[in-house]
Write a protein that holds these residues in place. Structure first.
Motif, PDB file in Angstrom:
ATOM      1  N   ALA A 196     125.284  36.413 -68.276  1.00  0.00           N
ATOM      2  CA  ALA A 196     126.298  36.099 -67.269  1.00  0.00           C
ATOM      3  C   ALA A 196     127.434  37.110 -67.344  1.00  0.00           C
ATOM      4  O   ALA A 196     128.013  37.310 -68.415  1.00  0.00           O
ATOM      5  CB  ALA A 196     126.835  34.684 -67.488  1.00  0.00           C
ATOM      6  N   HIS A 197     127.740  37.725 -66.229  1.00  0.00           N
ATOM      7  CA  HIS A 197     128.854  38.680 -66.201  1.00  0.00           C
ATOM      8  C   HIS A 197     129.248  38.953 -64.755  1.00  0.00           C
ATOM      9  O   HIS A 197     128.408  38.879 -63.846  1.00  0.00           O
ATOM     10  CB  HIS A 197     128.472  39.989 -66.901  1.00  0.00           C
ATOM     11  CG  HIS A 197     127.287  40.693 -66.279  1.00  0.00           C
ATOM     12  ND1 HIS A 197     127.364  41.402 -65.095  1.00  0.00           N
ATOM     13  CD2 HIS A 197     125.989  40.789 -66.672  1.00  0.00           C
ATOM     14  CE1 HIS A 197     126.184  41.904 -64.804  1.00  0.00           C
ATOM     15  NE2 HIS A 197     125.325  41.549 -65.740  1.00  0.00           N
ATOM     16  N   PRO A 198     130.516  39.283 -64.506  1.00  0.00           N
ATOM     17  CA  PRO A 198     130.886  39.776 -63.187  1.00  0.00           C
ATOM     18  C   PRO A 198     130.113  41.057 -62.875  1.00  0.00           C
ATOM     19  O   PRO A 198     129.722  41.793 -63.781  1.00  0.00           O
ATOM     20  CB  PRO A 198     132.392  40.046 -63.314  1.00  0.00           C
ATOM     21  CG  PRO A 198     132.832  39.199 -64.474  1.00  0.00           C
ATOM     22  CD  PRO A 198     131.677  39.180 -65.415  1.00  0.00           C
ATOM     23  N   ALA A 199     129.927  41.350 -61.611  1.00  0.00           N
ATOM     24  CA  ALA A 199     129.089  42.477 -61.198  1.00  0.00           C
ATOM     25  C   ALA A 199     129.458  43.806 -61.861  1.00  0.00           C
ATOM     26  O   ALA A 199     128.558  44.582 -62.216  1.00  0.00           O
ATOM     27  CB  ALA A 199     129.119  42.607 -59.675  1.00  0.00           C
ATOM     28  N   PRO A 200     130.738  44.129 -62.077  1.00  0.00           N
ATOM     29  CA  PRO A 200     131.051  45.439 -62.664  1.00  0.00           C
ATOM     30  C   PRO A 200     130.651  45.601 -64.124  1.00  0.00           C
ATOM     31  O   PRO A 200     130.772  46.708 -64.664  1.00  0.00           O
ATOM     32  CB  PRO A 200     132.582  45.526 -62.524  1.00  0.00           C
ATOM     33  CG  PRO A 200     132.955  44.530 -61.488  1.00  0.00           C
ATOM     34  CD  PRO A 200     131.965  43.423 -61.638  1.00  0.00           C
ATOM     35  N   PHE A 201     130.189  44.528 -64.762  1.00  0.00           N
ATOM     36  CA  PHE A 201     129.953  44.588 -66.206  1.00  0.00           C
ATOM     37  C   PHE A 201     128.470  44.538 -66.567  1.00  0.00           C
ATOM     38  O   PHE A 201     128.096  44.009 -67.616  1.00  0.00           O
ATOM     39  CB  PHE A 201     130.742  43.475 -66.894  1.00  0.00           C
ATOM     40  CG  PHE A 201     132.227  43.625 -66.713  1.00  0.00           C
ATOM     41  CD1 PHE A 201     132.943  44.516 -67.484  1.00  0.00           C
ATOM     42  CD2 PHE A 201     132.895  42.912 -65.733  1.00  0.00           C
ATOM     43  CE1 PHE A 201     134.315  44.686 -67.296  1.00  0.00           C
ATOM     44  CE2 PHE A 201     134.255  43.065 -65.534  1.00  0.00           C
ATOM     45  CZ  PHE A 201     134.972  43.960 -66.315  1.00  0.00           C
ATOM     46  N   ALA A 202     127.641  45.107 -65.724  1.00  0.00           N
ATOM     47  CA  ALA A 202     126.207  45.160 -66.005  1.00  0.00           C
ATOM     48  C   ALA A 202     125.940  45.991 -67.254  1.00  0.00           C
ATOM     49  O   ALA A 202     126.650  46.958 -67.552  1.00  0.00           O
ATOM     50  CB  ALA A 202     125.469  45.755 -64.811  1.00  0.00           C
TER      51      ALA A 202
END
Length: 337
Positions: A196-202
């Protein structure tokens, strides 16, 4: 390591822990390990050196920034300030039995993968094992302690659900090493992982691909979500910590981090904090994990990290036992039998 070999090391580490210290006191008698810390360290430094000492070995700590000429790759050499890694590695490996290195972030100019290449250069030229005490890609010793803790708390890990989540911090200066190593370790152990992460933190696409290959071998499942509570939902364990956005890091040494974009991505997701309400979305009896140091009140609230669902300090204690097993595996493998 293959999934089977990794599970064998996990089992050996748990067994080695049960024998420590009374039955392991001579395992590394007369062995010397050189430690190079480019970054600050509490748990890694103290657990490695305590374990090595209790097993009869000797630690030599070398300051790579001020105490010695800084080991450097050819493109980063500075006359009378650095020494080429090939030279340093050959010299140290002629004296002792292993070299352990911790390097990420600023010492590598925040260029993703540069610190890992530093360790690979040591491994190429060294005649003795090189131990990764955390680089910008991986933190394998932490991951082994993590899965040891999960096994102790949950029993058989195949089919158990782990949420690996990004969390907010007031500082972006954290590598992706912990979540990437944990992802690989968890799927090798057969766990179903929700990332689980916000999109910028792939995470690194190559690490994601490797994790998928291991998951195919073990029957584990990997799911990615950009919704915090969805990621935590029904998890048997929640491992939430902060890490940087790879997209904002420079690609060449000397170029700056896009700190404005990085900070903006962080500030937009201040609500990614583990509190009692978030933990209520997890499965009954679930536990919270963090590699420490934790940014309290940002990544996690006090009532969670200090509460009954916290497995954090058992996890920290297992750093000692995981690394003892790694050192024994490398320098005296018969002692793990």
């Amino acid at each position: 390591m293959s999934s089977a070999d990794y599970r064998a090391l996990l089992n050996a580490a748990l067994a080695f822990k049960r024998r420590y210290p009374a039955h392991t006191e001579d395992v590394l008698r007369g062995r010397t390990i050189y430690f190079l810390f480019y970054n600050a360290s509490l748990r890694t430094r103290s657990s490695f050196q305590t374990g090595l000492s209790r097993m009869g070995g000797h630690a030599v700590v070398l300051d790579p920034k001020h105490g010695i000429y800084t080991p450097a790759l050819p493109e980063a050499e500075i006359p009378y300030a650095t020494e080429r890694i090939s030279d340093t590695a050959r010299v140290l490996s002629s004296y002792g039995d292993a070299i352990a290195i911790r390097m990420y972030g600023e010492p590598a100019g925040w260029v993703y993968g540069a610190a890992h290449r530093h360790l690979e250069a040591f491994a190429e030229w060294s005649q003795v094992p090189v131990i990764n005490m955390e680089c910008d890609r991986f933190h394998p010793c932490q991951a082994l302690a993590d899965v040891m803790t999960l096994r102790e708390q949950l029993g058989e890990l195949a089919g158990r659900r782990l949420c690996i989540s990004w969390a907010y911090s007031g500082s972006w200066h954290k590598p992706v090493a912990v979540p990437q190593s944990l992802l690989l370790a968890a799927v090798k152990a057969g766990m179903d992982v929700t990332l689980a992460h916000p999109a910028p933190f792939a995470l690194d696409p190559s690490v994601m691909q490797a994790a998928s290959r291991f998951a195919d071998q073990t029957g584990a499942r990997i799911r990615v979500t950009h919704d915090f509570r969805d990621g935590v939902s029904n998890a048997h364990a929640v491992y939430a910590k902060s890490w940087c956005s790879l997209a904002s890091l420079p690609t060449r040494r000397g170029d700056p981090v896009d700190a404005s974009a990085m900070q903006s991505a962080f500030e937009q997701h201040r609500d990614w904090c583990v509190d009692t309400d978030v933990m209520q979305h997890a499965a009954p009896g679930s536990g919270y994990l963090h590699c420490l140091p934790a940014d309290r009140g940002q990544e996690v609230t006090d009532d969670v990290i200090d509460g009954p669902s916290s497995w954090v300090f058992r996890q920290a204690a297992n750093r000692l036992h995981a690394q003892n097993a790694v050192m024994a595996h490398l320098l005296n493998p018969g002692s793990l039998a």
